[in-house]
Design an enzyme around this catalytic site. Structure first.
Site, PDB file in Angstrom:
ATOM      1  N   HIS A 130       0.834  -1.204   0.000  1.00 21.71           N
ATOM      2  CA  HIS A 130       0.000   0.000   0.000  1.00 21.71           C
ATOM      3  C   HIS A 130       0.868   1.252   0.000  1.00 21.71           C
ATOM      4  O   HIS A 130       0.637   2.186  -0.779  1.00 21.71           O
ATOM      5  CB  HIS A 130      -0.906  -0.033   1.235  1.00 21.71           C
ATOM      6  CG  HIS A 130      -1.658   1.227   1.515  1.00 21.71           C
ATOM      7  ND1 HIS A 130      -2.999   1.374   1.228  1.00 21.71           N
ATOM      8  CD2 HIS A 130      -1.268   2.404   2.079  1.00 21.71           C
ATOM      9  CE1 HIS A 130      -3.389   2.587   1.594  1.00 21.71           C
ATOM     10  NE2 HIS A 130      -2.360   3.231   2.117  1.00 21.71           N
ATOM     11  N   GLU A 131       1.869   1.274   0.866  1.00 22.20           N
ATOM     12  CA  GLU A 131       2.707   2.474   0.969  1.00 22.20           C
ATOM     13  C   GLU A 131       3.548   2.675  -0.288  1.00 22.20           C
ATOM     14  O   GLU A 131       3.743   3.813  -0.734  1.00 22.20           O
ATOM     15  CB  GLU A 131       3.596   2.395   2.211  1.00 22.20           C
ATOM     16  CG  GLU A 131       2.848   2.250   3.534  1.00 22.20           C
ATOM     17  CD  GLU A 131       1.756   3.284   3.751  1.00 22.20           C
ATOM     18  OE1 GLU A 131       1.821   4.372   3.136  1.00 22.20           O
ATOM     19  OE2 GLU A 131       0.825   3.007   4.524  1.00 22.20           O
ATOM     20  N   HIS A 134       1.518   4.384  -2.872  1.00 24.11           N
ATOM     21  CA  HIS A 134       1.306   5.824  -2.714  1.00 24.11           C
ATOM     22  C   HIS A 134       2.286   6.641  -3.562  1.00 24.11           C
ATOM     23  O   HIS A 134       2.013   7.802  -3.881  1.00 24.11           O
ATOM     24  CB  HIS A 134       1.442   6.228  -1.247  1.00 24.11           C
ATOM     25  CG  HIS A 134       0.159   6.137  -0.482  1.00 24.11           C
ATOM     26  ND1 HIS A 134      -1.025   6.693  -0.929  1.00 24.11           N
ATOM     27  CD2 HIS A 134      -0.128   5.556   0.718  1.00 24.11           C
ATOM     28  CE1 HIS A 134      -1.980   6.459  -0.049  1.00 24.11           C
ATOM     29  NE2 HIS A 134      -1.468   5.767   0.955  1.00 24.11           N
ATOM     30  N   GLU A 191      -6.033   6.808  -1.246  1.00 24.75           N
ATOM     31  CA  GLU A 191      -5.943   5.635  -0.377  1.00 24.75           C
ATOM     32  C   GLU A 191      -6.535   4.397  -1.049  1.00 24.75           C
ATOM     33  O   GLU A 191      -6.036   3.280  -0.864  1.00 24.75           O
ATOM     34  CB  GLU A 191      -6.647   5.911   0.950  1.00 24.75           C
ATOM     35  CG  GLU A 191      -6.019   7.023   1.775  1.00 24.75           C
ATOM     36  CD  GLU A 191      -4.595   6.704   2.225  1.00 24.75           C
ATOM     37  OE1 GLU A 191      -4.251   5.508   2.301  1.00 24.75           O
ATOM     38  OE2 GLU A 191      -3.840   7.650   2.493  1.00 24.75           O
ATOM     39  N   ASP A 195      -4.658   0.964  -1.648  1.00 22.70           N
ATOM     40  CA  ASP A 195      -5.187  -0.308  -1.147  1.00 22.70           C
ATOM     41  C   ASP A 195      -5.171  -1.367  -2.245  1.00 22.70           C
ATOM     42  O   ASP A 195      -4.731  -2.506  -2.038  1.00 22.70           O
ATOM     43  CB  ASP A 195      -6.620  -0.126  -0.636  1.00 22.70           C
ATOM     44  CG  ASP A 195      -6.683   0.503   0.744  1.00 22.70           C
ATOM     45  OD1 ASP A 195      -5.655   0.513   1.450  1.00 22.70           O
ATOM     46  OD2 ASP A 195      -7.773   0.987   1.124  1.00 22.70           O
TER      47      ASP A 195
END
Length: 283
Positions: A130-131, A134, A191, A195
């Site tokens: 997930h990070e 980003h 987000e 995800d």
């Protein structure tokens, strides 16, 4: 994991080679900050002798304020994290292109020594994925590999990326979590993109194991987002939080992946079914 993400970027057929090369260059430049920093603040000049608890708190705050003011117009120390590592959190910082996995998140349902591979990937694995994602969401994609606000996209690819993000936004806009409310897709787009990117990365790793237990993976993923809450708090999160509501971080995310449908034999007409042409994963 970085290698798997590189393969994901290489497989995106809507990107031109020029943008893909820049994306992979950014991916390969990501700094990984895990558990705790190598550089620690020096508090040797701070004395708390004889102070009450309240006075200790105030003394620490004053010390930190003076330290921060003293760094005005000074060169940035890239070794500083500037966060409380005991927080249950992980984050991506676009201004130095870093993924930060704090000590506080490495426990409970996210990470344990006795976890299976499936549980590990469904827990801390999707968080790290997930990070990383980003770096390539609608905000992170505006920064280059060095953390500068700079456009590294071709005009054609940027338009295609925006179109894919708009489809995701439009889908979330249709979701009615409570009577009288819809999800503000534009608020949660970053987000939601992350995800889905995190799960896609873990599923790519899972595909390398012919005996992978997808049921265990999906259950672990659902577990990390479960919570007890109140209606009022959920409404507040819906309108203020850039993250989708927790049940949507599970359900709307997993609806995008064929492995989920195959694992649970989800068919048209089932509550979790989303037709392939309506699936909206950006990456």
């Amino acid at each position: 994991m970085i290698g798997t993400y590189r393969e994901m970027l290489q497989g995106e057929d809507w990107m031109t080679e020029a943008t893909r090369e820049k994306a992979i260059e950014k991916l390969d430049s990501i700094q990984i900050h895990a558990v705790y920093p190598d550089y620690w603040y020096d508090y040797s000049d701070l004395s708390l002798d004889g102070l009450s608890y309240w006075d200790c708190v105030e003394a620490v705050k004053d010390f930190q304020t003076r330290r921060d003011r003293g760094r005005t117009n000074q060169e940035v120390n890239p070794q500083e994290w500037g966060v409380n590592i005991l927080e249950t959190n992980a984050y991506y910082n676009p201004q130095d292109n870093s993924v930060n996995i704090l000590l506080g998140i490495l426990g409970d349902e996210f990470y344990r020594d006795d976890m299976t591979e499936e549980e590990m990937l469904g827990g801390i694995g999707v968080v790290i994925g997930h990070e990383i994602s980003h770096a390539f969401d609608t905000a992170g994609a505006q920064f280059d590999k060095d953390g500068n606000l700079a456009n590294w996209w071709t005009e054609e690819d940027l338009a295609a990326f925006a179109e894919r993000a708009d489809r995701l936004i439009a889908y979330y806009d249709t979701i009615i979590p409570f009577e009288g409310y819809t999800v503000p897709g534009r608020n949660v787009q970053g987000e939601a993109i992350a995800d889905m990117g995190g799960v896609k990365c873990m599923l790519a790793i899972a595909a390398e194991d012919p005996d992978f237990d997808y049921d265990s993976f999906f259950r672990q993923f659902a577990t990390i987002w479960r919570r007890l809450s109140t209606y009022e708090y959920e409404v507040d999160c819906l309108t203020q939080d850039p993250h989708p509501l927790h049940f949507l971080r599970t359900n709307a995310t997993l609806q995008q992946f064929e492995e989920f449908y195959e694992t649970y034999d989800i068919q048209p007409g089932d509550g979790m079914y989303l037709a392939p042409e309506k699936r909206v994963a950006v990456w």
